[in-house]
Design a protein around this motif. Sequence first.
Motif, PDB file in Angstrom:
ATOM      1  N   ILE A  15       0.858  -1.186   0.000  1.00 53.93           N
ATOM      2  CA  ILE A  15       0.000   0.000   0.000  1.00 53.93           C
ATOM      3  C   ILE A  15       0.892   1.233   0.000  1.00 53.93           C
ATOM      4  O   ILE A  15       1.748   1.401   0.902  1.00 53.93           O
ATOM      5  CB  ILE A  15      -0.924   0.032   1.229  1.00 53.93           C
ATOM      6  CG1 ILE A  15      -1.790  -1.229   1.287  1.00 53.93           C
ATOM      7  CG2 ILE A  15      -1.820   1.277   1.191  1.00 53.93           C
ATOM      8  CD1 ILE A  15      -2.622  -1.327   2.549  1.00 53.93           C
ATOM      9  N   GLU A  16       0.710   2.102  -0.986  1.00 50.05           N
ATOM     10  CA  GLU A  16       1.499   3.335  -1.048  1.00 50.05           C
ATOM     11  C   GLU A  16       0.786   4.361  -1.914  1.00 50.05           C
ATOM     12  O   GLU A  16      -0.082   4.021  -2.716  1.00 50.05           O
ATOM     13  CB  GLU A  16       2.904   3.063  -1.592  1.00 50.05           C
ATOM     14  CG  GLU A  16       2.920   2.512  -3.009  1.00 50.05           C
ATOM     15  CD  GLU A  16       4.322   2.229  -3.498  1.00 50.05           C
ATOM     16  OE1 GLU A  16       5.279   2.753  -2.899  1.00 50.05           O
ATOM     17  OE2 GLU A  16       4.464   1.495  -4.495  1.00 50.05           O
ATOM     18  N   TRP A  17       1.175   5.622  -1.716  1.00 53.37           N
ATOM     19  CA  TRP A  17       0.648   6.733  -2.530  1.00 53.37           C
ATOM     20  C   TRP A  17       1.829   7.372  -3.230  1.00 53.37           C
ATOM     21  O   TRP A  17       2.677   8.007  -2.606  1.00 53.37           O
ATOM     22  CB  TRP A  17      -0.078   7.736  -1.633  1.00 53.37           C
ATOM     23  CG  TRP A  17      -0.629   8.934  -2.373  1.00 53.37           C
ATOM     24  CD1 TRP A  17      -1.001   9.002  -3.672  1.00 53.37           C
ATOM     25  CD2 TRP A  17      -0.894  10.236  -1.821  1.00 53.37           C
ATOM     26  NE1 TRP A  17      -1.465  10.254  -3.993  1.00 53.37           N
ATOM     27  CE2 TRP A  17      -1.423  11.031  -2.864  1.00 53.37           C
ATOM     28  CE3 TRP A  17      -0.737  10.787  -0.560  1.00 53.37           C
ATOM     29  CZ2 TRP A  17      -1.777  12.363  -2.672  1.00 53.37           C
ATOM     30  CZ3 TRP A  17      -1.088  12.120  -0.376  1.00 53.37           C
ATOM     31  CH2 TRP A  17      -1.604  12.897  -1.422  1.00 53.37           C
ATOM     32  N   VAL A  18       1.869   7.186  -4.537  1.00 55.01           N
ATOM     33  CA  VAL A  18       3.021   7.660  -5.307  1.00 55.01           C
ATOM     34  C   VAL A  18       2.788   9.052  -5.881  1.00 55.01           C
ATOM     35  O   VAL A  18       3.630   9.944  -5.771  1.00 55.01           O
ATOM     36  CB  VAL A  18       3.348   6.675  -6.451  1.00 55.01           C
ATOM     37  CG1 VAL A  18       4.530   7.190  -7.276  1.00 55.01           C
ATOM     38  CG2 VAL A  18       3.639   5.295  -5.891  1.00 55.01           C
ATOM     39  N   THR A  43       3.873   1.832   2.837  1.00 54.24           N
ATOM     40  CA  THR A  43       4.939   2.824   2.663  1.00 54.24           C
ATOM     41  C   THR A  43       4.354   4.225   2.811  1.00 54.24           C
ATOM     42  O   THR A  43       3.436   4.606   2.071  1.00 54.24           O
ATOM     43  CB  THR A  43       5.603   2.695   1.279  1.00 54.24           C
ATOM     44  OG1 THR A  43       6.176   1.389   1.157  1.00 54.24           O
ATOM     45  CG2 THR A  43       6.693   3.748   1.110  1.00 54.24           C
ATOM     46  N   VAL A  44       4.884   4.978   3.759  1.00 55.53           N
ATOM     47  CA  VAL A  44       4.450   6.363   3.974  1.00 55.53           C
ATOM     48  C   VAL A  44       5.659   7.252   3.737  1.00 55.53           C
ATOM     49  O   VAL A  44       6.676   7.143   4.444  1.00 55.53           O
ATOM     50  CB  VAL A  44       3.904   6.573   5.400  1.00 55.53           C
ATOM     51  CG1 VAL A  44       3.401   8.004   5.559  1.00 55.53           C
ATOM     52  CG2 VAL A  44       2.792   5.573   5.712  1.00 55.53           C
ATOM     53  N   ALA A  50      -0.581   8.368   6.936  1.00 50.90           N
ATOM     54  CA  ALA A  50      -1.597   7.410   6.490  1.00 50.90           C
ATOM     55  C   ALA A  50      -2.513   7.064   7.656  1.00 50.90           C
ATOM     56  O   ALA A  50      -2.037   6.798   8.769  1.00 50.90           O
ATOM     57  CB  ALA A  50      -0.942   6.152   5.935  1.00 50.90           C
ATOM     58  N   LEU A  51      -3.812   7.088   7.393  1.00 50.75           N
ATOM     59  CA  LEU A  51      -4.805   6.844   8.440  1.00 50.75           C
ATOM     60  C   LEU A  51      -5.723   5.698   8.032  1.00 50.75           C
ATOM     61  O   LEU A  51      -6.298   5.710   6.942  1.00 50.75           O
ATOM     62  CB  LEU A  51      -5.627   8.114   8.665  1.00 50.75           C
ATOM     63  CG  LEU A  51      -6.686   8.078   9.763  1.00 50.75           C
ATOM     64  CD1 LEU A  51      -6.040   7.925  11.135  1.00 50.75           C
ATOM     65  CD2 LEU A  51      -7.535   9.354   9.731  1.00 50.75           C
ATOM     66  N   GLY A  65       7.602   6.181   6.895  1.00 47.74           N
ATOM     67  CA  GLY A  65       8.390   4.980   7.113  1.00 47.74           C
ATOM     68  C   GLY A  65       7.777   3.791   6.399  1.00 47.74           C
ATOM     69  O   GLY A  65       6.737   3.893   5.744  1.00 47.74           O
ATOM     70  N   LEU A  66       8.420   2.619   6.529  1.00 47.42           N
ATOM     71  CA  LEU A  66       7.924   1.365   5.972  1.00 47.42           C
ATOM     72  C   LEU A  66       7.347   0.543   7.120  1.00 47.42           C
ATOM     73  O   LEU A  66       8.061   0.209   8.079  1.00 47.42           O
ATOM     74  CB  LEU A  66       9.052   0.603   5.273  1.00 47.42           C
ATOM     75  CG  LEU A  66       8.691  -0.767   4.684  1.00 47.42           C
ATOM     76  CD1 LEU A  66       7.625  -0.630   3.597  1.00 47.42           C
ATOM     77  CD2 LEU A  66       9.935  -1.462   4.123  1.00 47.42           C
TER      78      LEU A  66
END
Length: 329
Positions: A15-18, A43-44, A50-51, A65-66
Motif C-alpha cells: 500500500i502506497e501513494w506515489v 509505505t508512507v 496514512a490513516l 516509514g515502511l
Amino acid sequence: MGIFDIFTKQFIDVIEWVDDAPGILSYRYPMQDREIQNGAKLTVRNTQLALFINEGKAADLFKPGLHTLTTNTLPILTTLRNWDKAFKSPFKSDVIFFSTKDQIDQRWGTSSPVIVNDVKYGTMRIRANGTYTYKIVKPEIFFSKLSGIQELYTTTDVENQLRSIIITSFASFLGNLQMSFIELAANQVELSQNLKKALAGHFANYGLSLESFFVQSISLPEEIQQYVDKASSMSVLGDLNKYANFQTAESITLAAKNEGGLAGVGASVGIGAAIGQSMQGMLNQNNSQNNTDSDPMELINKLHDMHTKGIITKEEFESKKAELLKRIK
C-alpha cells in the motif's frame, strides 16, 4: 464465501501513494473488491501520513516509514474489529493518505467591503487581500471535519471554507482595533502577524497549522479614498498664510531667473510683489467669507435653503437653527 469469490477477490500486499501532486490534500487508496493481506507493507513517504478508517471512524495513524501491517501495528483497528492477537486472515479497511506539504501561495480577499469604525474618519468600508500558507498536522480531525472518505480532497475543496474563516476573523479583528485606516495601511506587517495569531486557533479546529499569513494590500472605495487624499493634502499644506508666503518666495525665485540684468531682476521683484498681493487678496477674501459664514442669521438662511432642497430634514434644520439662535446676543 463461494469458491468463485476466492478467485475474484484481490489481495493487497503493498500500500502506497506515489502521485501526491500539488494541491492534493488527501487520497483514499482504492479498496473496492480488495482486501489487505496480514503482513502487507505500508509505505508512507516523508511528506505523508496514512490513516486507517474503520466503518467511517479514524483508527490507526502511521507516520513516514515502511510499516508491516499486523495486529501489533494496528492496535486500534484490532480493538474495533475485536480481532484476536493471532489474527492472520486478510481484512478490509479504508486507508487514506494525507499530504503534510506546505500549501503555499493560497489567496484570500474580501469579495465585498468590510465595514469598520475608523477612529479618525468614522464608519468606513475597506477591502483587503493577501496570501497564506497552511498544512495538515492532525489528519484525524481533518478527516472527520472536512475530507471524509472522498477519493481525492484538494485545496480547491477547502478554499471557500478557509476564506470565510479569514474574512470573518478579519472583520471581527478590525472591529476591535482602535486605529485609523492610514495607521492600518502603514503597519501591514504587524497587522499580518496579529491576524495570524487570531486565525491559528480556527485553522487548528480543522487539523491545520497556519504557517504564514500576509495582508498585501488594504484599500478604500474610490470616493472615500479621494476624500482621504484631500484631507491628507490639506494637512500637508498646513497654515494657508505660510503656504502663500512660500508660493510668493518661489514665484520671485523663478521670475528672477529670467534674462534682463538688473532691470529684469527689478521686474521680477515687481512680479513677485504682485503675486504676493494677489495671494494676500485671496486670503483676505477667504477670511471675509469665513466671517460671513460665522454669522448666525446667514447660516440659518443657508440651512433653510438646504432644508427646502431636501438636503437636510426638518428636524435637523430646527435643531441647528435653535443652536445658532443661542449665539445671537
